[in-house]
Motif scaffolding. Structure first.
Motif, PDB file in Angstrom:
ATOM      1  N   LEU A 168       0.936  -1.134  -0.130  1.00  0.00           N
ATOM      2  CA  LEU A 168      -0.147  -0.016   0.003  1.00  0.00           C
ATOM      3  C   LEU A 168       0.644   1.227  -0.121  1.00  0.00           C
ATOM      4  O   LEU A 168       2.013   1.134   0.191  1.00  0.00           O
ATOM      5  N   TRP A 169      -0.041   2.161  -0.322  1.00  0.00           N
ATOM      6  CA  TRP A 169       0.854   3.638  -0.286  1.00  0.00           C
ATOM      7  C   TRP A 169      -0.062   4.626   0.388  1.00  0.00           C
ATOM      8  O   TRP A 169      -1.323   4.372   0.538  1.00  0.00           O
ATOM      9  N   ASP A 170       0.537   5.751   1.128  1.00  0.00           N
ATOM     10  CA  ASP A 170      -0.256   6.648   1.684  1.00  0.00           C
ATOM     11  C   ASP A 170      -1.067   7.262   0.743  1.00  0.00           C
ATOM     12  O   ASP A 170      -0.860   7.646  -0.303  1.00  0.00           O
ATOM     13  N   PRO A 171      -2.449   7.775   1.258  1.00  0.00           N
ATOM     14  CA  PRO A 171      -2.698   7.784   2.553  1.00  0.00           C
ATOM     15  C   PRO A 171      -3.419   6.389   3.172  1.00  0.00           C
ATOM     16  O   PRO A 171      -3.765   6.107   4.144  1.00  0.00           O
ATOM     17  N   PHE A 172      -3.605   5.595   1.980  1.00  0.00           N
ATOM     18  CA  PHE A 172      -4.220   4.254   2.292  1.00  0.00           C
ATOM     19  C   PHE A 172      -3.407   3.531   3.384  1.00  0.00           C
ATOM     20  O   PHE A 172      -4.021   2.715   4.130  1.00  0.00           O
ATOM     21  N   LEU A 173      -1.774   3.654   3.119  1.00  0.00           N
ATOM     22  CA  LEU A 173      -1.115   2.727   4.040  1.00  0.00           C
ATOM     23  C   LEU A 173      -1.465   3.318   5.607  1.00  0.00           C
ATOM     24  O   LEU A 173      -1.521   2.289   6.571  1.00  0.00           O
ATOM     25  N   ALA A 174      -1.268   4.515   5.661  1.00  0.00           N
ATOM     26  CA  ALA A 174      -1.522   5.275   6.936  1.00  0.00           C
ATOM     27  C   ALA A 174      -2.931   4.644   7.642  1.00  0.00           C
ATOM     28  O   ALA A 174      -3.199   4.524   8.800  1.00  0.00           O
ATOM     29  N   ALA A 175      -3.917   4.916   6.713  1.00  0.00           N
ATOM     30  CA  ALA A 175      -5.362   4.344   7.016  1.00  0.00           C
ATOM     31  C   ALA A 175      -5.341   3.122   7.522  1.00  0.00           C
ATOM     32  O   ALA A 175      -5.974   2.650   8.749  1.00  0.00           O
ATOM     33  N   ALA A 176      -4.752   2.085   7.018  1.00  0.00           N
ATOM     34  CA  ALA A 176      -4.759   0.575   7.447  1.00  0.00           C
ATOM     35  C   ALA A 176      -3.867   0.618   8.633  1.00  0.00           C
ATOM     36  O   ALA A 176      -4.386  -0.020   9.503  1.00  0.00           O
ATOM     37  N   GLU A 177      -2.746   1.302   8.894  1.00  0.00           N
ATOM     38  CA  GLU A 177      -1.979   1.126  10.079  1.00  0.00           C
ATOM     39  C   GLU A 177      -2.712   1.792  11.107  1.00  0.00           C
ATOM     40  O   GLU A 177      -3.068   1.439  12.207  1.00  0.00           O
ATOM     41  N   GLN A 178      -3.411   2.886  10.990  1.00  0.00           N
ATOM     42  CA  GLN A 178      -4.335   3.589  11.959  1.00  0.00           C
ATOM     43  C   GLN A 178      -5.657   2.666  12.416  1.00  0.00           C
ATOM     44  O   GLN A 178      -6.082   2.721  13.596  1.00  0.00           O
ATOM     45  N   LYS A 179      -6.259   1.924  11.284  1.00  0.00           N
ATOM     46  CA  LYS A 179      -7.524   1.468  11.475  1.00  0.00           C
ATOM     47  C   LYS A 179      -7.725  -0.054  11.498  1.00  0.00           C
ATOM     48  O   LYS A 179      -8.721  -0.602  11.898  1.00  0.00           O
ATOM     49  N   GLN A 180      -6.866  -0.660  10.826  1.00  0.00           N
ATOM     50  CA  GLN A 180      -6.712  -2.233  10.718  1.00  0.00           C
ATOM     51  C   GLN A 180      -5.795  -2.817  11.700  1.00  0.00           C
ATOM     52  O   GLN A 180      -5.011  -2.595  12.089  1.00  0.00           O
ATOM     53  N   PRO A 181      -6.089  -3.922  11.912  1.00  0.00           N
ATOM     54  CA  PRO A 181      -5.132  -4.774  12.853  1.00  0.00           C
ATOM     55  C   PRO A 181      -3.909  -5.555  11.871  1.00  0.00           C
ATOM     56  O   PRO A 181      -3.964  -6.711  11.357  1.00  0.00           O
ATOM     57  N   VAL A 182      -3.094  -4.733  11.570  1.00  0.00           N
ATOM     58  CA  VAL A 182      -1.996  -4.841  10.785  1.00  0.00           C
ATOM     59  C   VAL A 182      -0.728  -4.504  11.306  1.00  0.00           C
ATOM     60  O   VAL A 182      -0.542  -3.703  12.408  1.00  0.00           O
ATOM     61  N   ARG A 183       0.414  -5.066  10.475  1.00  0.00           N
ATOM     62  CA  ARG A 183       1.768  -4.577  10.941  1.00  0.00           C
ATOM     63  C   ARG A 183       2.537  -4.426   9.657  1.00  0.00           C
ATOM     64  O   ARG A 183       2.184  -5.047   8.646  1.00  0.00           O
ATOM     65  N   ASN A 184       3.603  -3.559   9.614  1.00  0.00           N
ATOM     66  CA  ASN A 184       3.985  -3.040   8.289  1.00  0.00           C
ATOM     67  C   ASN A 184       5.501  -3.936   8.434  1.00  0.00           C
ATOM     68  O   ASN A 184       6.360  -3.549   9.354  1.00  0.00           O
ATOM     69  N   LEU A 185       5.834  -4.770   7.590  1.00  0.00           N
ATOM     70  CA  LEU A 185       6.802  -5.730   7.582  1.00  0.00           C
ATOM     71  C   LEU A 185       8.136  -4.514   7.154  1.00  0.00           C
ATOM     72  O   LEU A 185       9.093  -5.064   7.579  1.00  0.00           O
ATOM     73  N   ARG A 186       7.784  -3.816   6.155  1.00  0.00           N
ATOM     74  CA  ARG A 186       8.854  -3.178   5.504  1.00  0.00           C
ATOM     75  C   ARG A 186       8.396  -1.833   4.875  1.00  0.00           C
ATOM     76  O   ARG A 186       7.336  -2.075   3.978  1.00  0.00           O
ATOM     77  N   ASP A 187       9.093  -0.728   5.204  1.00  0.00           N
ATOM     78  CA  ASP A 187       8.737   0.459   4.449  1.00  0.00           C
ATOM     79  C   ASP A 187       9.785   0.738   3.235  1.00  0.00           C
ATOM     80  O   ASP A 187      10.544  -0.093   3.144  1.00  0.00           O
ATOM     81  N   GLY A 188       9.833   1.873   2.581  1.00  0.00           N
ATOM     82  CA  GLY A 188      10.820   2.056   1.792  1.00  0.00           C
ATOM     83  C   GLY A 188      12.267   2.672   2.254  1.00  0.00           C
ATOM     84  O   GLY A 188      13.231   2.572   1.559  1.00  0.00           O
ATOM     85  N   GLU A 189      12.127   2.754   3.486  1.00  0.00           N
ATOM     86  CA  GLU A 189      13.474   3.527   3.895  1.00  0.00           C
ATOM     87  C   GLU A 189      14.693   2.613   3.599  1.00  0.00           C
ATOM     88  O   GLU A 189      14.811   1.433   4.018  1.00  0.00           O
ATOM     89  N   GLY A 190      15.818   3.290   2.897  1.00  0.00           N
ATOM     90  CA  GLY A 190      16.854   2.620   2.502  1.00  0.00           C
ATOM     91  C   GLY A 190      16.947   1.718   1.177  1.00  0.00           C
ATOM     92  O   GLY A 190      17.530   0.957   0.746  1.00  0.00           O
TER      93      GLY A 190
END
Length: 300
Positions: A168-190
């Protein structure tokens, strides 16, 4: 650019945009309309679900100008669409992610081996998935991509359990992180700078250089304000986007909206992305990013 009547004074600039970008902010302020009104130019705004759909509309002449992320821009060039890079936003690596359910046994990207992953063809988050797999010692062929056409379908697939992960990408990523029972395995940093690009066609840019200068001048004002006021941005965009302000504030606080001219370093970034997709067989042939960079600077 279309004419709404027979006179030169009745031109319409058609801009394509997606949810959550400096174009949304510019649209909300009405500043571009005010700047172009003395020239007899009105502005029409068209919303798209994602970059591939926006760039398809641009290539067919349905819009004049718009924005898309790095990966859709590469796919458009590879497909022979007549779009050119005008400018780029600053890096936004935390604005993309690979999500799993909170109770998933998968704890890292290596755990995606053999799993179904919801993603979209030509998404910026698809590129994140590809390079994250490489970093984990895997390849794109080690997962089973479940292709969807929009973020809502990716979230739905993850919720249903039909896939093990979703990109996913923002703002849908942020929405899922805020509202859904999810974990972010990896963002784009690095891994990827996840830039947004401003694009048009060479034919439009050649004919409307002064208009583009006005557009980027007004965009710069809106972006400078937005960078300093993430809470205000969230309040401004929430009604327009139908996304709650708290989610938008999270997404906005990790973004730099300023547009810059295309530099050799940015071209090199895009070339690595293009070469990665070509090496994976996801685009049919090698492309040269520099060939799609508009040769004149339009960013003030």
């Amino acid at each position: 650019m279309i004419f709404t009547g027979s006179a030169q004074a009745e031109q319409t600039l058609r801009i394509g945009y997606q949810k959550f970008n400096s174009l949304n902010i510019l649209k909300s302020t009405g500043a571009l309309e005010r700047a172009l009104a003395p020239e007899g130019i009105r502005v029409a705004w068209y919303e798209f679900a994602a970059g591939p759909q926006l760039l398809e509309a641009m290539s067919t002449g349905a819009i004049d100008l718009g924005h898309a992320a790095d990966a859709p821009s590469v796919f458009a060039q590879a497909a022979g669409k007549p779009v050119v890079y005008l400018a780029a936003e600053q890096p936004y690596p935390k604005g993309i992610g690979i999500l799993v359910s909170k109770d998933s046994p998968i704890t890292d990207v290596a755990g995606l081996k053999g799993q179904r992953v919801a993603t979209g063809r030509g998404w910026n988050a698809q590129y994140l998935l590809a390079v994250a797999l490489q970093q984990a010692g895997l390849s794109y062929k080690d997962i089973q991509p479940a292709y969807v056409s929009n973020a809502a379908d990716a979230v739905a697939a993850l919720q249903s359990g039909s896939v093990a992960a979703a990109t996913l990408w923002d703002p849908f990523l942020a929405a899922a992180e805020q509202k859904q029972p999810v974990r972010n395995l990896r963002d784009g940093e690095g891994l990827t700078n996840n830039r947004t690009f401003y694009l048009s066609t060479a034919a439009f840019a050649d004919t409307h250089r002064a208009l583009l200068h006005t557009f980027f001048s007004e965009l710069a004002k809106a972006s400078t304000w937005a960078n300093a006021h993430p809470k205000d941005v969230a309040q401004l965009l929430a009604p327009q986007l139908g996304i709650d302000a708290s989610t938008l504030e999270v997404a906005s606080s990790r973004r730099n909206y300023n547009a810059v001219a295309i530099t050799p370093a940015i071209v090199a970034e895009q070339q690595r992305l293009a070469d990665t997709f070509q090496g994976l067989g996801l685009i049919p042939h090698a492309i040269r990013i520099q060939d799609a960079v508009y040769p004149a600077t339009v960013v003030p």
